[in-house]
Scaffold this active site. Sequence first.
Site, PDB file in Angstrom:
ATOM      1  N   CYS A   2      -6.624  20.561  -6.993  1.00 54.18           N
ATOM      2  CA  CYS A   2      -7.683  21.381  -7.571  1.00 54.18           C
ATOM      3  C   CYS A   2      -8.569  20.510  -8.464  1.00 54.18           C
ATOM      4  O   CYS A   2      -8.087  19.683  -9.233  1.00 54.18           O
ATOM      5  CB  CYS A   2      -7.173  22.556  -8.382  1.00 54.18           C
ATOM      6  SG  CYS A   2      -6.184  23.700  -7.437  1.00 54.18           S
ATOM      7  N   ARG A  27      -9.991  16.608  -4.243  1.00 56.58           N
ATOM      8  CA  ARG A  27      -8.769  17.113  -4.883  1.00 56.58           C
ATOM      9  C   ARG A  27      -8.242  18.373  -4.228  1.00 56.58           C
ATOM     10  O   ARG A  27      -7.123  18.820  -4.505  1.00 56.58           O
ATOM     11  CB  ARG A  27      -9.032  17.401  -6.364  1.00 56.58           C
ATOM     12  CG  ARG A  27      -9.475  16.192  -7.151  1.00 56.58           C
ATOM     13  CD  ARG A  27      -9.700  16.563  -8.590  1.00 56.58           C
ATOM     14  NE  ARG A  27      -8.459  16.875  -9.258  1.00 56.58           N
ATOM     15  CZ  ARG A  27      -7.681  15.998  -9.857  1.00 56.58           C
ATOM     16  NH1 ARG A  27      -8.021  14.729  -9.873  1.00 56.58           N
ATOM     17  NH2 ARG A  27      -6.566  16.369 -10.452  1.00 56.58           N
ATOM     18  N   TRP A  75      -6.884  23.608  -4.084  1.00 58.03           N
ATOM     19  CA  TRP A  75      -5.811  23.334  -3.121  1.00 58.03           C
ATOM     20  C   TRP A  75      -4.787  24.427  -3.369  1.00 58.03           C
ATOM     21  O   TRP A  75      -4.168  24.481  -4.437  1.00 58.03           O
ATOM     22  CB  TRP A  75      -5.215  21.943  -3.351  1.00 58.03           C
ATOM     23  CG  TRP A  75      -4.238  21.541  -2.294  1.00 58.03           C
ATOM     24  CD1 TRP A  75      -4.527  21.000  -1.079  1.00 58.03           C
ATOM     25  CD2 TRP A  75      -2.817  21.658  -2.352  1.00 58.03           C
ATOM     26  NE1 TRP A  75      -3.369  20.770  -0.382  1.00 58.03           N
ATOM     27  CE2 TRP A  75      -2.299  21.165  -1.132  1.00 58.03           C
ATOM     28  CE3 TRP A  75      -1.916  22.137  -3.309  1.00 58.03           C
ATOM     29  CZ2 TRP A  75      -0.938  21.132  -0.847  1.00 58.03           C
ATOM     30  CZ3 TRP A  75      -0.556  22.102  -3.022  1.00 58.03           C
ATOM     31  CH2 TRP A  75      -0.080  21.610  -1.806  1.00 58.03           C
ATOM     32  N   ASN A 101      -5.816  24.381 -12.731  1.00 55.32           N
ATOM     33  CA  ASN A 101      -5.151  23.421 -11.845  1.00 55.32           C
ATOM     34  C   ASN A 101      -3.696  23.356 -12.290  1.00 55.32           C
ATOM     35  O   ASN A 101      -3.434  23.135 -13.469  1.00 55.32           O
ATOM     36  CB  ASN A 101      -5.825  22.046 -12.000  1.00 55.32           C
ATOM     37  CG  ASN A 101      -5.096  20.962 -11.243  1.00 55.32           C
ATOM     38  OD1 ASN A 101      -4.411  21.226 -10.255  1.00 55.32           O
ATOM     39  ND2 ASN A 101      -5.242  19.735 -11.704  1.00 55.32           N
ATOM     40  N   GLY A 102      -2.762  23.574 -11.369  1.00 55.80           N
ATOM     41  CA  GLY A 102      -1.345  23.516 -11.736  1.00 55.80           C
ATOM     42  C   GLY A 102      -0.632  24.786 -11.291  1.00 55.80           C
ATOM     43  O   GLY A 102      -1.136  25.539 -10.460  1.00 55.80           O
ATOM     44  N   GLU A 484       3.510   2.595   6.666  1.00 53.79           N
ATOM     45  CA  GLU A 484       2.170   2.914   6.165  1.00 53.79           C
ATOM     46  C   GLU A 484       1.219   3.192   7.334  1.00 53.79           C
ATOM     47  O   GLU A 484       0.413   4.129   7.271  1.00 53.79           O
ATOM     48  CB  GLU A 484       1.673   1.745   5.293  1.00 53.79           C
ATOM     49  CG  GLU A 484       0.265   1.860   4.770  1.00 53.79           C
ATOM     50  CD  GLU A 484      -0.007   3.071   3.875  1.00 53.79           C
ATOM     51  OE1 GLU A 484       0.940   3.787   3.504  1.00 53.79           O
ATOM     52  OE2 GLU A 484      -1.187   3.312   3.584  1.00 53.79           O
ATOM     53  N   LYS A 488      -0.729   6.791   7.817  1.00 51.69           N
ATOM     54  CA  LYS A 488      -2.187   6.892   7.956  1.00 51.69           C
ATOM     55  C   LYS A 488      -2.535   7.713   9.201  1.00 51.69           C
ATOM     56  O   LYS A 488      -3.409   8.562   9.177  1.00 51.69           O
ATOM     57  CB  LYS A 488      -2.833   5.503   8.068  1.00 51.69           C
ATOM     58  CG  LYS A 488      -2.909   4.726   6.794  1.00 51.69           C
ATOM     59  CD  LYS A 488      -4.029   5.143   5.881  1.00 51.69           C
ATOM     60  CE  LYS A 488      -3.648   5.682   4.568  1.00 51.69           C
ATOM     61  NZ  LYS A 488      -2.583   5.429   3.768  1.00 51.69           N
ATOM     62  N   GLU A 491      -1.620  11.532   8.726  1.00 49.55           N
ATOM     63  CA  GLU A 491      -2.459  12.331   7.834  1.00 49.55           C
ATOM     64  C   GLU A 491      -3.896  12.438   8.313  1.00 49.55           C
ATOM     65  O   GLU A 491      -4.566  13.417   8.023  1.00 49.55           O
ATOM     66  CB  GLU A 491      -2.384  11.822   6.381  1.00 49.55           C
ATOM     67  CG  GLU A 491      -3.035  10.515   6.086  1.00 49.55           C
ATOM     68  CD  GLU A 491      -2.987  10.176   4.577  1.00 49.55           C
ATOM     69  OE1 GLU A 491      -2.990   8.997   4.274  1.00 49.55           O
ATOM     70  OE2 GLU A 491      -2.960  11.088   3.732  1.00 49.55           O
ATOM     71  N   HIS A 507      19.428   1.637  17.749  1.00 49.93           N
ATOM     72  CA  HIS A 507      20.374   2.606  17.177  1.00 49.93           C
ATOM     73  C   HIS A 507      19.877   4.036  17.351  1.00 49.93           C
ATOM     74  O   HIS A 507      20.389   4.945  16.702  1.00 49.93           O
ATOM     75  CB  HIS A 507      20.615   2.283  15.696  1.00 49.93           C
ATOM     76  CG  HIS A 507      21.174   0.911  15.489  1.00 49.93           C
ATOM     77  ND1 HIS A 507      22.469   0.562  15.848  1.00 49.93           N
ATOM     78  CD2 HIS A 507      20.602  -0.226  15.016  1.00 49.93           C
ATOM     79  CE1 HIS A 507      22.670  -0.713  15.577  1.00 49.93           C
ATOM     80  NE2 HIS A 507      21.552  -1.212  15.077  1.00 49.93           N
ATOM     81  N   LYS A 610      -6.097  14.833  -2.651  1.00 43.50           N
ATOM     82  CA  LYS A 610      -5.927  13.452  -3.107  1.00 43.50           C
ATOM     83  C   LYS A 610      -4.888  13.335  -4.227  1.00 43.50           C
ATOM     84  O   LYS A 610      -4.038  12.463  -4.205  1.00 43.50           O
ATOM     85  CB  LYS A 610      -7.285  12.938  -3.592  1.00 43.50           C
ATOM     86  CG  LYS A 610      -7.261  11.517  -4.098  1.00 43.50           C
ATOM     87  CD  LYS A 610      -7.416  10.562  -2.964  1.00 43.50           C
ATOM     88  CE  LYS A 610      -7.399   9.114  -3.411  1.00 43.50           C
ATOM     89  NZ  LYS A 610      -6.888   8.251  -2.330  1.00 43.50           N
TER      90      LYS A 610
HETATM   91  O1  M6R Z   1      -2.028   8.971  -6.635  1.00 38.19           O
HETATM   92  P1  M6R Z   1      -0.729   8.479  -6.071  1.00 38.19           P
HETATM   93  O2  M6R Z   1      -0.791   7.043  -5.693  1.00 38.19           O
HETATM   94  O3  M6R Z   1       0.441   8.765  -6.959  1.00 38.19           O
HETATM   95  O4  M6R Z   1      -0.536   9.312  -4.741  1.00 38.19           O
HETATM   96  C1  M6R Z   1       0.641   9.200  -3.992  1.00 38.19           C
HETATM   97  C2  M6R Z   1       0.493   9.834  -2.631  1.00 38.19           C
HETATM   98  O5  M6R Z   1       0.194  11.187  -2.752  1.00 38.19           O
HETATM   99  C3  M6R Z   1      -0.624   9.158  -1.797  1.00 38.19           C
HETATM  100  O6  M6R Z   1      -0.399   7.797  -1.659  1.00 38.19           O
HETATM  101  C4  M6R Z   1      -0.710   9.805  -0.400  1.00 38.19           C
HETATM  102  O7  M6R Z   1       0.443   9.539   0.320  1.00 38.19           O
HETATM  103  C5  M6R Z   1      -1.952   9.313   0.335  1.00 38.19           C
HETATM  104  N1  M6R Z   1      -2.691  10.429   0.839  1.00 38.19           N
HETATM  105  C6  M6R Z   1      -1.638   8.444   1.496  1.00 38.19           C
HETATM  106  O8  M6R Z   1      -2.775   7.982   2.151  1.00 38.19           O
END
Ligand code: M6R
Length: 615
Positions: A2, A27, A75, A101-102, A484, A488, A491, A507, A610
């Site tokens: 949010c 956000r 969000w 927010n929260g 990673e 990517k 998401e 395995h 984010k």
């Molecule tokens: O702000 P942060 O680095 O703590 O965020 C952690 C994760 O939420 C963040 O890296 C998330 O996995 C990304 N969307 C990945 O691209």
Amino acid sequence: MCGIVGYVGGQSALDVVVAGLKRLEYRGYDSAGVAVLADGGLAAAKKAGKLVNLEKELVDRPLPGGSVGIGHTRWATHGGPTDANAHPHLDNAGRVAVVHNGIIENFAALREELAERGHTLLSETDTETVAHLLAEEFSSVGDLAEAMRLVCRRLDGAFTLVAVHADQPDVVVGARRNSPLVVGVGEGENFLASDVSAFIAHTRSAIELGQDQVVELTRDGVTVTDFDGAPADVRAYHVDWDASAAEKGGYASFMLKEIAEQPKAVADTLLGRIDGAGRLTLDEVRIPGAVLREADKVVIVACGTAFHAGLIAKYAIEHWTRIPCEVELASEFRYRDPILDQRTLVIAISQSGETMDTLMALRHAREQGAKVLAVCNTNGSTIPRESDAVLYTHAGPEVAVASTKAFLTQLVACYLLALYLGQVRGTQWGDEIHAVVRDLARIGDDVERVLETMEPVRALARSLADKDTVLFLGRHVGYPVALEGALKLKELAYMHAEGFAAGELKHGPIALVEEDLPVVVVVPSPRGRSVLHDKIVSNIQEIRARGARTIVIAEEGDDAVVPYADHLVRIPATPTLLQPLVATVPLQVFACELATARGNEVDQPRNLAKSVTVE
Ligand code: M6R
């Protein structure tokens, strides 16, 4: 999650607030809404979906002009992404508006209590209870800041709240517990926002709010107290980037811009880390040398991409310092009763500095007596505030939900930190440290070279747009790179993507391999531990024999992989431990292009936000 904006000043509040929400939409983008004070009353508009829906609504049904307003981009947590659940929420008389927010954990009890007193709640949200409570308290105390303090004392959970009241039309009030809220200080105008990008076009003077504080903004004043009304200490700071850093700057998406910014971000993170005597100086690391020398364990906590940076950091920390290092998902950490004491150094990695799981993990660590060092990209955010020390990455604002430049700079910061520990503890000689720092200083150019050669990767990504699954394999530091790459793709492209340690294939996961399945393999340098390289070459042959289409990421000059690569992506030769800095880049480009080819919006992938400020 949010995004929140509040404004009081001489400009059109609606214009300022909507422009601020545009910057905060990363956000959360389930719904958006605004409220302005005008003509002795309060007018609000809100719409499910992205901010553009709200903007259309404001064209169809314009709100009256006013110079005090608030806004929200959501969000969803409590209640689906509908118009009714969108913020702001109002009391029954329509005099108070609040955005949040929260999560308010005791909202069910509060709802019941309000219903008993005759209030009608129209949404499924926890937030609406606050609007009603504020209205009640305001009617007895006649002051919104005091009403906010009284209400906050009754709330459990995490909240940033920003509110206006039609009967106090020159004031915006905010409150903060566990979620971010920053004040922007202008001339004859003041701002509140979840992060500085919302007001950076108007002012670069900011005030960081602390935990459990209430702020009252007027055009000419900012007053901050704790929840009991006592004046509170705050930290004012100057934002060292400008509005252009938070613009797309001609790129089709923030993600593409941020991928392209990586050479500079890496260089900026290295800047000023060596003193005149040639020693590493991490100025922000305020943990005394004696404590660092006595540490007998390092524990890294982080989430998502930052967790992958932590997995890579473990290799460097253990290799250069010989201190055992554990890496744990922050969301799991405190629930397993981890063994920590004064000799444990906890490293919390977070781009935003607001991730609730990471924040809770570090609080738990500090309660057990451990020292916590944050690796963070966001000045003034909660995680560095609550840590014993901080090492800032200097990636600049990262807007795209998918983390790219923050990841590379987290790696650089972790390498520096590992070397620093080696320096303090005497496990690395000065010349050894210099050699690595020199290698790191060259990496920006290597990343640039990778970026210049990405057209075949983009073409390959487009050709795979109709696939359902892509697997990623790696060994050693290449294993977190594989994780990673898979994250990517998940998401952004909403595809089944999984990363495996290549040695684990036999395995179980090798059963997934079938004809034409794309498998990306990150190959370690043949100049490092050659046995590792030889083993992964065997792994490539094993999957190829079973029909996989191999996409091999290998160092320039590594000829051993050529016969087994259906697609070969070359990266510059780097020292073994630093390879993730270049090997990750093609995977970012691959995911971004493939997602675009599938028609997805790369900056705002579905269901995500984010900053994850709920647990
Ligand atoms: O702000 P942060 O680095 O703590 O965020 C952690 C994760 O939420 C963040 O890296 C998330 O996995 C990304 N969307 C990945 O691209």
